[in-house]
Design an enzyme around this catalytic site. Sequence first.
Site, short mmCIF file in Angstrom:
data_model
loop_
_atom_site.label_atom_id
_atom_site.label_comp_id
_atom_site.label_asym_id
_atom_site.label_seq_id
_atom_site.Cartn_x
_atom_site.Cartn_y
_atom_site.Cartn_z
N LYS A 199 54.21 -24.04 34.71
CA LYS A 199 54.04 -22.75 34.05
C LYS A 199 54.83 -21.72 34.84
CE LYS A 199 50.60 -19.33 32.59
NZ LYS A 199 49.17 -18.97 32.55
N LYS A 251 55.29 -24.57 30.05
CA LYS A 251 55.16 -23.25 29.43
C LYS A 251 56.07 -22.26 30.15
CE LYS A 251 51.63 -19.68 28.59
NZ LYS A 251 50.23 -19.28 28.84
#
Length: 326
Positions: A199, A251
Amino acid sequence: MSELHPVIRPRRLRQSQAMRRLTAETRLHPAELILPLFVREGATEPVPIASMPGVSQHSLDSLRRVAAEAAEAGVGGLMLFGVPETRDAVGSGATDPDGILNVATRVLAAEVGDALVVQTDLCLDEFTDHGHCGVLDARGHVDNDATLVRYRDMAVAQAEAGSQLLGLSGMMDGQVAAVRDALDASGHTDVVILAYAAKYASGFYGPFREAVDSQLSGDRRAYQQDPANRREGLREARLDLEEGADILMVKPALSYLDVLSDVAAISDVPVWAYQVSGEYAMVEAAAANGWIDRDRIIEETLIGARRAGADAIMTYWATEVAGWLR
């Protein structure tokens, strides 16, 4: 063979819609789509999110409706984010059984829990008055290990509310192992852990801050990954696998397809991608101005993530696209 009459003609497989459909290497299916949903404490009707046209903070009643629509469309899962009325330094609302996220989880589990996978975001940022994903120390820095204690309690609270899958999005070191231990010790051995393994500290999260009414001042660069780093994404993914993650997440999606491909190549568990708020907002804004073909671009971005290795995609278009596919 002359130059004007080649024997090898790749265009043969592109000549019609039927042929292209038959020979497509990558496909989308409704079950591969996960719909993120925001539920706002005290709301009596949906509250539109200005930076995400078509997306709202939901009341419990409207949450039931959109969840039922997603289930009917064949969407694979719902990822739930809570927006509380009050916040504090340790995010007490995250572990309160009567907190909005846990209440809404019970609602969704009862409403659609047999039709799709009810999932919850396990992070403190929506619940803290400083907007960070963890507990702060005396210097105002995120205390990794103190945060793990809160994550353990949050995991048990969400599991007891009926969450079938916990999305560990905080990027704390050791979070997967800590949460797995807490779940197993409390008898929730069947609850799935989705590790946000790679992320990144991305500018694409801007509209999400509005969606959860973020109180953040500053940034999260000290715990989310540097966008410049590719190998680090693999390192984080391997650590989460060693700690027992059931699924890995990359992400955002659009700017990190290389990382997504890398992680998919080494993972023996499913790999997902999150098509984040900024990606959604850019497409909607460009389409509203007539600059792009909206539906075509939506499909192309989703296919791109699948082609790069995503087994499933979290996207705000999940229900709409599932309708197209059906």
